[in-house]
Each structure stands twice: as structure tokens, then as C-alpha cells.
Design an enzyme around this catalytic site. Structure first.
Site, PDB file in Angstrom:
ATOM      1  N   HIS A  44      -1.636   4.053   3.726  1.00  0.00           N
ATOM      2  CA  HIS A  44      -0.297   3.640   3.276  1.00  0.00           C
ATOM      3  C   HIS A  44       0.149   4.486   2.089  1.00  0.00           C
ATOM      4  O   HIS A  44      -0.659   5.205   1.501  1.00  0.00           O
ATOM      5  CB  HIS A  44      -0.302   2.160   2.846  1.00  0.00           C
ATOM      6  CG  HIS A  44      -1.151   1.915   1.627  1.00  0.00           C
ATOM      7  ND1 HIS A  44      -2.531   1.848   1.677  1.00  0.00           N
ATOM      8  CD2 HIS A  44      -0.825   1.741   0.316  1.00  0.00           C
ATOM      9  CE1 HIS A  44      -3.005   1.646   0.463  1.00  0.00           C
ATOM     10  NE2 HIS A  44      -1.996   1.576  -0.386  1.00  0.00           N
ATOM     11  N   ASP A 102       2.202   3.750  -1.709  1.00  0.00           N
ATOM     12  CA  ASP A 102       2.544   2.595  -2.544  1.00  0.00           C
ATOM     13  C   ASP A 102       4.062   2.561  -2.716  1.00  0.00           C
ATOM     14  O   ASP A 102       4.684   3.595  -2.982  1.00  0.00           O
ATOM     15  CB  ASP A 102       1.846   2.690  -3.904  1.00  0.00           C
ATOM     16  CG  ASP A 102       0.330   2.554  -3.767  1.00  0.00           C
ATOM     17  OD1 ASP A 102      -0.123   2.003  -2.749  1.00  0.00           O
ATOM     18  OD2 ASP A 102      -0.386   3.009  -4.683  1.00  0.00           O
ATOM     19  N   HIS A 105      -2.654   7.245   1.158  1.00  0.00           N
ATOM     20  CA  HIS A 105      -4.055   7.097   0.810  1.00  0.00           C
ATOM     21  C   HIS A 105      -4.663   5.927   1.574  1.00  0.00           C
ATOM     22  O   HIS A 105      -3.941   5.123   2.176  1.00  0.00           O
ATOM     23  CB  HIS A 105      -4.221   6.928  -0.716  1.00  0.00           C
ATOM     24  CG  HIS A 105      -3.372   5.831  -1.300  1.00  0.00           C
ATOM     25  ND1 HIS A 105      -2.006   5.952  -1.503  1.00  0.00           N
ATOM     26  CD2 HIS A 105      -3.686   4.579  -1.719  1.00  0.00           C
ATOM     27  CE1 HIS A 105      -1.534   4.835  -2.025  1.00  0.00           C
ATOM     28  NE2 HIS A 105      -2.542   3.988  -2.160  1.00  0.00           N
ATOM     29  N   ARG A 114     -17.681  -1.843  -4.484  1.00  0.00           N
ATOM     30  CA  ARG A 114     -16.644  -1.011  -5.115  1.00  0.00           C
ATOM     31  C   ARG A 114     -15.618  -1.960  -5.725  1.00  0.00           C
ATOM     32  O   ARG A 114     -15.223  -2.949  -5.079  1.00  0.00           O
ATOM     33  CB  ARG A 114     -15.968  -0.125  -4.061  1.00  0.00           C
ATOM     34  CG  ARG A 114     -14.731   0.610  -4.590  1.00  0.00           C
ATOM     35  CD  ARG A 114     -14.064   1.462  -3.496  1.00  0.00           C
ATOM     36  NE  ARG A 114     -12.742   1.900  -3.908  1.00  0.00           N
ATOM     37  CZ  ARG A 114     -12.509   2.962  -4.679  1.00  0.00           C
ATOM     38  NH1 ARG A 114     -13.509   3.701  -5.112  1.00  0.00           N
ATOM     39  NH2 ARG A 114     -11.277   3.279  -5.027  1.00  0.00           N
TER      40      ARG A 114
HETATM   41  C1  LIG Z   1       1.259  -4.952   4.740  1.00  0.00           C
HETATM   42  C2  LIG Z   1       1.716  -4.976   3.517  1.00  0.00           C
HETATM   43  C3  LIG Z   1       0.862  -5.205   2.308  1.00  0.00           C
HETATM   44  C4  LIG Z   1       1.750  -4.708   1.184  1.00  0.00           C
HETATM   45  C5  LIG Z   1       3.095  -5.229   1.664  1.00  0.00           C
HETATM   46  C6  LIG Z   1       3.122  -4.713   3.097  1.00  0.00           C
HETATM   47  O1  LIG Z   1       4.056  -5.392   3.908  1.00  0.00           O
HETATM   48  C7  LIG Z   1       3.406  -3.201   3.084  1.00  0.00           C
HETATM   49  C8  LIG Z   1       3.020  -2.572   1.725  1.00  0.00           C
HETATM   50  C9  LIG Z   1       1.712  -3.148   1.159  1.00  0.00           C
HETATM   51  C10 LIG Z   1       1.468  -2.764  -0.295  1.00  0.00           C
HETATM   52  C11 LIG Z   1       0.666  -1.462  -0.506  1.00  0.00           C
HETATM   53  C12 LIG Z   1       0.524  -1.186  -1.991  1.00  0.00           C
HETATM   54  C13 LIG Z   1       0.109  -2.443  -2.785  1.00  0.00           C
HETATM   55  O2  LIG Z   1      -1.260  -2.702  -2.586  1.00  0.00           O
HETATM   56  C14 LIG Z   1       0.951  -3.663  -2.361  1.00  0.00           C
HETATM   57  C15 LIG Z   1       0.682  -4.858  -3.288  1.00  0.00           C
HETATM   58  C16 LIG Z   1       2.393  -3.307  -2.306  1.00  0.00           C
HETATM   59  O3  LIG Z   1       3.235  -3.452  -3.170  1.00  0.00           O
HETATM   60  O4  LIG Z   1       2.700  -2.773  -1.075  1.00  0.00           O
HETATM   61  C17 LIG Z   1       0.712  -3.932  -0.884  1.00  0.00           C
HETATM   62  C18 LIG Z   1       1.414  -5.145  -0.247  1.00  0.00           C
HETATM   63  C19 LIG Z   1       0.544  -6.412  -0.299  1.00  0.00           C
HETATM   64  O5  LIG Z   1      -0.683  -6.351  -0.176  1.00  0.00           O
HETATM   65  O6  LIG Z   1       1.145  -7.489  -0.431  1.00  0.00           O
HETATM   66  O1  AKG Z   2      -8.865   0.116  -3.814  1.00  0.00           O
HETATM   67  C1  AKG Z   2      -8.496   1.278  -3.827  1.00  0.00           C
HETATM   68  O2  AKG Z   2      -9.195   2.199  -4.197  1.00  0.00           O
HETATM   69  C2  AKG Z   2      -7.074   1.600  -3.368  1.00  0.00           C
HETATM   70  C3  AKG Z   2      -6.291   0.376  -3.055  1.00  0.00           C
HETATM   71  C4  AKG Z   2      -4.845   0.649  -2.778  1.00  0.00           C
HETATM   72  O3  AKG Z   2      -4.480   1.702  -2.330  1.00  0.00           O
HETATM   73  C5  AKG Z   2      -3.877  -0.405  -3.071  1.00  0.00           C
HETATM   74  O4  AKG Z   2      -4.301  -1.482  -3.551  1.00  0.00           O
HETATM   75  O5  AKG Z   2      -2.676  -0.170  -2.853  1.00  0.00           O
HETATM   76 FE   FE2 Z   3      -2.317   1.913  -2.493  1.00  0.00          FE
END
Ligand SMILES: C=C1C[C@]23C[C@@]1(O)CC[C@H]2[C@@]12CC[C@H](O)[C@@](C)(C(=O)O1)[C@H]2[C@@H]3C(=O)O
Ligand code: AKG
Ligand code: FE2
Length: 313
Positions: free
Chosen positions: A187, A189, A244, A256
Site C-alpha cells: 500500500h 500511506d 511498501h 517485530r
Molecule cells: C484497508 C485499509 C486500511 C487502511 C484504510 C484502508 O481502507 C486503506 C488504507 C489503509 C491505511 C494504510 C496506512 C495506515 O496504516 C492506515 C491507518 C491508513 O491511514 O490507511 C491504514 C488504514 C487502517 O488500517 O485503518
Molecule cells: O509495520 C511496518 O513496518 C509498516 C506498517 C505500515 O506500513 C503501516 O502501518 O502503514
Molecule cells: Fe504504511
């Protein structure tokens, strides 16, 4: 007598075939600003050392995180299951994604002053220090790009900033483990800038423009910095948010732990590119608010390219 020491602000970390920039933040500001911009353009990812976040603040957050994840499941579930904030195990987000981890996802503007537990004190100190580091890096980026000093950082410093803290715990996956088992799927961020600190257990990989995956060697003394979708839009793609993922933890007996700060704007902030970055180029994205982007993000799967929806066609 003051002895001037020669500070080399950059070294390159060899990760298989790619050398990821490691930038020394204690070096000359103008040099560092240029190096950061170059790293953002070439990789969307770099490491920072001599970052100024106190060791004891990092260590306390790490100890408190392990203490939390060591608790029995019912106790962890008592904080509320991730919807999207709270404790989650294996399920990521609300759209069916899964991974080999458990986590705690916290809003940084909700840490009530009244809550004086050891855990919430550690979170407050960590978030405060890492937010400051994120803003300092955003100000160096602004300097390197020639845009007003606080153009990016004021969004993350804002009282209503929607920044998050995520604690990810990847226990060793020993049974039925095969190379290629995913800990946290591919994904980018969504936010502006991500600062990730992990313990010494490997797993994080980044994908570069050639589409290949490169492992990032874990360095507990450094912070990994990666560009989020919002900074990609605000720089009109001069920077690209790096994709990443994390491979499942195959270490025989160590977990981890990553502690990830996502620097985000306030919900009503309007995301646009500053005129200094447009010059003769047309804007690639329409103006949108962070609230709009978040709504769109949460309605989609982890691996989707969410910014496409906001592109001017
Ligand atoms: C599948 C998902 C988890 C996420 C929200 C989403 O719909 C798509 C983006 C995901 C992500 C990736 C980065 C971060 O870890 C996170 C908190 C974010 O802001 O976008 C996660 C979301 C999540 O885990 O709620
Ligand atoms: O745990 C990690 O090293 C990366 C996790 C990550 O990409 C995320 O939380 O969005
Ligand atoms: Fe991430």
C-alpha cells in the site's frame, strides 16, 4: 576551544541492489534540505539519523507497546476493536484485508489529559516528539522546494490535525511459514508524511519505480520517512508516495515492533499544490479536502491507488 567537526550529512545504505539515503539531520540545514528533496524525488523514502527524538522516549514507547501486546487477548480487546481505531488482530481496515500482525491504531488528538496511565503518558511524549520531527522534515522539504516555510508543516501542527499513531506487532510466524507470506500488504500511506521506527527485526520492503521490492534493513536508531499520498498531490507528483509492505516475521524467536506516526492535515484542510511548484505545468489533481480523501480511502482496499480518483482527466 571549539573544534569544528566535519559532518557528512549523507551515507547510502546498501539494500540488495539499491542504496537508500540515510540523512544526518545534525548537518548543515541547506545541504540537508537539498538531500531530502533529492531522496523524496528519487525514492519517496529515506532514513534519518541524529533526529533529536530522545532515546528514553522511544524506549518507553517500545516497552509500553510490548507490555500491551503481551497481555491476554480479552484484555487487549477491552480497548475496543479497530473500527478503524482500537486493537486489531489480522484484519486490517474495514474492507477485508488481512495480515500476520496485531496492532493498536490511535488518534493523536484524542489522548485525554485526564488519562495519566503509564501507557498514555508514553504515547503523549512519543507523539509530541515525533510530530515535531515530522514538522521539521516538512520545513526542510519546504526550504528545498522553495515554498513558504510552514506550507506543509502547519497542517500537521494544527490543533485539529488528524495524525495517527499505529503500533504494529508481528509475532514470529513459524508454523506453515513459507517465503512470501505477507505481514502487512502492499500500500501507500494516505497522509502527508510517515515516520516509522522499528526494533531490529526485518520485514519492511519498499517498491521503487522499477516495480521491484527492496528490503529495508531495520535500524532502531533511525526513523524511516516516507511520502504519503497527500504530499504526492501537493507537489503535483514531483514526489511520489512510496508503496511498501511488510513480510511476515520469520525470525525464530523475536517479534517485530513498529511504531508508526502518520502526519495528517485537519479534516477540512483543502489539498492543493502551491503555485511555486506548478510553474508552467498544469495541476494534476483537483482540489479536495482531507475529509473527502479519507472517506474515499476507507471505502477501498489496502492496495488500491486511491489518488487516481482525484486526478484531472
Ligand atoms: C484497508 C485499509 C486500511 C487502511 C484504510 C484502508 O481502507 C486503506 C488504507 C489503509 C491505511 C494504510 C496506512 C495506515 O496504516 C492506515 C491507518 C491508513 O491511514 O490507511 C491504514 C488504514 C487502517 O488500517 O485503518
Ligand atoms: O509495520 C511496518 O513496518 C509498516 C506498517 C505500515 O506500513 C503501516 O502501518 O502503514
Ligand atoms: Fe504504511
Amino acid at each position: 576551544m571549539v573544534v569544528a567537526t566535519q559532518v557528512n550529512p549523507i551515507r547510502m545504505e546498501k539494500n540488495r541492489e539499491v542504496e537508500i539515503p540515510v540523512i544526518d539531520l545534525s548537518a548543515n540545514r541547506s545541504k540537508v534540505a537539498k538531500l531530502i528533496v533529492k531522496a523524496c524525488e528519487e525514492y519517496g523514502f529515506f532514513l534519518v539519523i541524529n533526529h533529536g527524538v530522545a532515546h528514553h522516549i522511544i524506549n518507553e514507547m517500545e516497552d509500553e507497546s510490548f507490555e500491551f501486546f503481551d497481555k491476554p487477548l480479552p484484555e487487549k480487546e477491552r480497548v475496543g476493536s479497530a473500527n478503524p481505531f482500537g486493537y486489531g488482530s489480522k484484519n486490517i481496515g474495514l474492507s477485508g484485508d488481512t495480515g500476520e500482525l496485531e496492532y493498536l491504531l490511535l488518534q493523536t488528538n484524542q489522548n485525554s489529559v485526564a488519562n495519566t496511565s503509564k501507557f498514555s503518558c508514553a504515547v503523549s511524549s512519543y507523539v509530541e516528539s515525533v510530530r515535531e520531527l515530522a514538522c521539521e522534515i516538512l520545513e526542510l522539504i519546504a526550504k528545498g522546494l522553495g515554498v513558504p516555510h510552514s506550507f506543509f508543516s502547519h497542517l500537521v501542527r494544527h490543533f485539529d490535525s488528524d495524525s495517527l499513531l499505529r503500533l504494529n506487532h508481528y509475532p514470529p510466524v513459524t508454523h506453515c511459514f513459507h517465503r512470501g507470506t505477507i505481514g502487512f500488504g502492499e500500500h501507500s500511506d494516505p497522509q502527508i508524511l510517515t515516520l516509522l521506527r522499528s526494533n531490529g527485526v526485518p520485514g519492511l520492503q519498499i517498491s521503487l519505480r522499477n516495480g521491484l521490492w527492496y528490503p529495508v534493513s531495520p535500524d532502531p536508531h533511525a526513523f524511516c520517512v516516507n511520502i504519503g499520498d497527500i504530499l504526492q498531490a501537493m507537489t503535483n507528483e514531483r514526489f511520489v508516495s512510496v508503496r511498501h509492505r511488510v513480510m511476515a516475521n520469520s525470525s525464530p524467536n523475536r517479534s517485530r515492533l513498529s511504531m508508526v506516526f502518520f502526519g495528517a492535515p485537519p479534516p477540512e484542510a483543502i489539498i492543493t499544490c502551491p503555485p511555486q511548484l506548478l510553474e508552467r505545468n498544469k495541476p494534476l489533481y483537483r482540489a479536495f479536502t482531507w475529509a473527502e480523501y479519507k472517506l474515499h480511502t476507507y471505502a477501498h482496499r489496502l492496495g488500491e491507488t486511491r489518488l487516481d480518483h482525484f486526478k484531472i482527466t
